[in-house]
Design a protein around this motif. Structure first.
Motif, PDB file in Angstrom:
ATOM      1  N   UNK A   1      79.040  88.952 -13.784  1.00 33.46           N
ATOM      2  CA  UNK A   1      79.298  87.875 -12.847  1.00 33.46           C
ATOM      3  C   UNK A   1      78.463  86.699 -12.807  1.00 33.46           C
ATOM      4  N   UNK A   2      77.061  87.040 -12.999  1.00 32.42           N
ATOM      5  CA  UNK A   2      76.222  86.018 -12.857  1.00 32.42           C
ATOM      6  C   UNK A   2      76.484  85.017 -13.924  1.00 32.42           C
ATOM      7  N   UNK A   3      76.639  85.317 -15.083  1.00 27.63           N
ATOM      8  CA  UNK A   3      76.826  84.701 -16.132  1.00 27.63           C
ATOM      9  C   UNK A   3      78.030  83.514 -15.812  1.00 27.63           C
ATOM     10  N   UNK A   4      79.170  83.984 -15.437  1.00 30.40           N
ATOM     11  CA  UNK A   4      80.362  83.508 -14.965  1.00 30.40           C
ATOM     12  C   UNK A   4      79.836  82.352 -14.061  1.00 30.40           C
ATOM     13  N   UNK A   5      79.066  82.806 -12.960  1.00 34.39           N
ATOM     14  CA  UNK A   5      78.590  81.859 -11.835  1.00 34.39           C
ATOM     15  C   UNK A   5      77.907  80.714 -12.654  1.00 34.39           C
TER      16      UNK A   5
ATOM     17  N   UNK B   1      77.362  80.786 -23.151  1.00 32.41           N
ATOM     18  CA  UNK B   1      78.690  81.226 -23.890  1.00 32.41           C
ATOM     19  C   UNK B   1      78.602  82.278 -24.769  1.00 32.41           C
ATOM     20  N   UNK B   2      77.218  82.588 -25.561  1.00 34.44           N
ATOM     21  CA  UNK B   2      77.308  83.410 -26.605  1.00 34.44           C
ATOM     22  C   UNK B   2      77.630  84.832 -25.810  1.00 34.44           C
ATOM     23  N   UNK B   3      78.044  85.866 -26.469  1.00 31.93           N
ATOM     24  CA  UNK B   3      78.032  87.208 -26.215  1.00 31.93           C
ATOM     25  C   UNK B   3      76.682  87.599 -26.297  1.00 31.93           C
TER      26      UNK B   3
ATOM     27  N   UNK C   1      67.242  87.453 -15.288  1.00 35.30           N
ATOM     28  CA  UNK C   1      66.127  88.520 -14.986  1.00 35.30           C
ATOM     29  C   UNK C   1      66.212  88.772 -13.333  1.00 35.30           C
ATOM     30  N   UNK C   2      65.931  87.716 -12.936  1.00 29.03           N
ATOM     31  CA  UNK C   2      66.163  87.512 -11.239  1.00 29.03           C
ATOM     32  C   UNK C   2      67.480  88.283 -10.840  1.00 29.03           C
ATOM     33  N   UNK C   3      68.891  88.035 -11.381  1.00 29.49           N
ATOM     34  CA  UNK C   3      69.833  88.577 -11.110  1.00 29.49           C
ATOM     35  C   UNK C   3      69.758  90.258 -11.436  1.00 29.49           C
TER      36      UNK C   3
END
Lengths: 441, 441
Positions: free
Chosen positions: B25-29, B238-240, B411-413
């Motif tokens: 989710x955070x990556x999407x954010x 964008x990378x996995x 890391x914060x997430x």
């Protein structure tokens, strides 16, 4: 030097007295080492400041190499071979080198084999030195076989020789264990040598020829340095626990380690003392960071030392220290307050910004930040000690260095580890050596 | 930039995949923040490298202050206001300033209010500057109310004004939040100002005018810096997981923290990158060193960052790392190997010492030490990652800085803390302010 802990170190008198019991025998041992003199014990480095032969030899070597034209003392050494010298030099002069380009002599340090640094250093030397009297190269390796030091010596002396011929050997001093490969090679070539007592390890060697020679050549008051060390040795060997800074500090660090405080932050409120902090980083890291205790049990013990600079690091890791994991014991290090002459300019550029700065001196502002920080630590119940130097001088640096070396001996004793060896670094050295040998053509 | 971890970080594929779930989710954010552009989110610093208006404004200000005679750029700022600039400057030039006295312009940094340092700095400036065209003063404070920065600006600009008159204001640039007290005061006096987007905090501000202006004025390729940052932003958003350095590093640090590895050692095998390490020290210290999580629970979480320099610190804290408490995750940082030109002199001074050094280059020796160290870490099962920069250039530093800032957001997430505030430092600031006000006459 003052040492304060009572209101801030979160240790009870009964704990102090109990832990003090563990040190009674070791303290007596240190007293015996001091009374016996000489270098027969692992702790013999405490006898360096009373060694008059050492002083005489160092001053003679310094006298022999001293030249009015001397501009650069090139110290080639790594770890215990340069950290003490760098601590003292940077505290008194080096940190300000950038702002005092015309003050000589300067000390230049070559430790690791970074190609860019060594190339730029040799280019600089070759361009800025006109005559061999302007430099002295001091190569220092206790074992006489330190890869970085041998390699840097070859590169730097090689470059100087290309410019000045074999006469450069007259401007060299090699400091090593008598009889080491380096020492023997130097003697064979007629290069001046200074020796280090066998039982004095690198991190305890600042008061040996390792530190004294370059500092004496620089013109520092090495007698005052030794005097400070002697006064501190006396305090740390004879004072009772209540007034003995080395015992108190060791016990406080030990007691908090047992409660999970695995980090010791040395929070220094003078930027020029950062190298002094780095000297201590080695002293603590190597002396008590141990896989095994003295009975051979696997313990993986130790305290991880840190250096922080006030107020700089309040704006960097202050949030971590005040809010983050409570895994640190802090040692605030600063000097006694002196009358200040640097007052805020009367005509301010931005008079509306922080009006409380009017008529303040920089010193007053720094004190307010330090006091504010101590209050914040107290309110957050973060344990700390305070080391207050009378000033930044040879004498007070001598006190501090000796204080910390004896503290580390006590701490090693409390942790039941050998504070004088470093067995685990052998592994990477063996691997490095193997790689270098495999690559031989 | 390459990121390696597979054989050394002691993390299983299943752990990676599991922890990756927490970041979806955070990556999407972050992707949304990047797609939206602008500065409305806490994470908006990731949009700085694509901000063309910012680049234009910075280059215009730099152009306006640029002079052929320019010798000294005096950066007055502390914490996030100078650590990024210092990281880049020292990596490319500053570390070698001592050996290159005739290269200009140089950057001089004033952070804390140390009286001795500031006095020597101002004395130096007044003696070594002949004309206002030779300097620019850049005062930087995001809040516009940083005690140290206001005080140092008064002292340094006051001294320059005494020498050159009010014309010095034309050689000043103030960088601050638009509308801050400092910003407003500067505008009133006709001093050039640059602003920082509100949502870009100090430790994430290196690609804002905070870092870009002094670096552009110095003549660095700020376009390449931004290009490196943009390429890295793309990778980290964008990378996995398998090839995403920011996600991998965050997950590895998080996973080992949960197993008691509370320290992250950044072991850098280039001495000129020490300031880059110190920049990261703030980034990690302030971002995740937190008393409370985002639900307000008291957690006292965080990882304590360290900087070590290879091979220097192998001779200092190497014993601690290899033998002591196993409480560290290590990040080795070095550059790709390049063909070396600095060969050991053919005619050696001490040919019998370490024969394997014959015909070696310094670079080869450093590589052998690095490889030897990595083998020792592997054998001791000490977890590490490797960050391999293609070189030390604006582009690769841009990559590294962006990598680490996004890593810290991830890391914060994972730790469920606000990576963008620093609430606990307020306490010491309040106490300091109180002391300064009480001392007002």
């Amino acid at each position: 030097m003052e040492f304060l802990y009572r209101s801030s170190a979160n240790i009870s008198d009964s704990d102090l007295i109990e832990l003090n019991e563990l040190l009674v025998d070791y303290k007596a041992h240190l007293v015996r080492v001091a009374n016996r003199g000489g270098y027969e014990d692992k702790e013999s480095s405490i006898n360096l400041p009373v060694d008059e032969v050492l002083l005489r030899d160092v001053l003679a070597a310094s006298e022999a190499k001293s030249e009015r034209a001397l501009k650069y003392i090139i110290v080639i050494g790594i770890g215990g071979s340069n950290l003490g010298t760098k601590a003292i030099y940077d505290s008194l002069y080096g940190f300000f080198d950038q702002f005092e380009p015309d003050r000589f002599p300067k000390v230049l340090f070559a430790d690791t084999n970074d190609p860019k640094t060594i190339t730029k250093l040799t280019d600089f030397l070759i361009t800025h030195i006109q005559d061999p009297s302007e430099f002295v190269v001091n190569s220092i390796s206790k074992s006489g076989g330190t890869t970085e030091t041998i390699a840097n010596t070859e590169f730097i002396v090689g470059a100087l020789r290309e410019r000045f011929g074999d006469t450069v050997y007259e401007r060299m001093v090699v400091t090593s264990d008598a009889g080491s490969p380096l020492w023997t090679s130097a003697v064979e070539r007629g290069i001046t040598t200074l020796s280090i007592p066998k039982n004095v390890g690198g991190r305890f060697s600042v008061f040996s020829s390792v530190g004294l020679f370059p500092l004496a050549l620089l013109g520092l008051d090495v007698r005052a340095l030794r005097e400070g060390a002697r006064a501190m040795r006396k305090r740390c060997l004879s004072e009772p626990i209540q007034t003995n800074p080395a015992m108190l500090s060791a016990i406080i660090l030990f007691s908090h380690l047992k409660k999970g405080k695995t980090i010791n932050d040395n929070f220094i409120f003078h930027p020029e003392l950062e190298s002094l902090g780095k000297w201590y980083r080695q002293l603590m890291g190597e002396s008590i960071g141990k896989e095994k205790d003295w009975d051979g049990n696997i313990v993986h013990t130790g305290i991880t030392p840190r250096v922080s600079i006030g107020s700089t690091d309040l704006h960097s890791v202050g949030q971590l220290y005040l809010g983050g994991p409570q895994d640190k014991t802090t040692t605030f290090i600063y000097t006694k307050r002196v009358a200040s002459t640097t007052l805020m300019p009367r005509r301010r550029l931005f008079p509306d910004l922080i009006e409380s700065l009017h008529d303040k001196s920089l010193d007053q502002i720094m004190r307010a930040i330090l006091e504010g920080t101590k209050i914040a630590y107290l309110k957050n119940k973060l344990p700390f000690m305070e080391v207050i130097l009378p000033d930044i001088s040879e004498y007070s640096l001598g006190e501090f260095l000796q204080f910390k070396m004896i503290e580390m001996m006590y701490l090693g004793s409390l942790l039941r580890v050998n504070a004088f060896d470093q067995p685990n670094v052998e592994l990477y050295k063996i691997e490095t050596k193997r790689i270098l040998e495999e690559e031989m053509s």
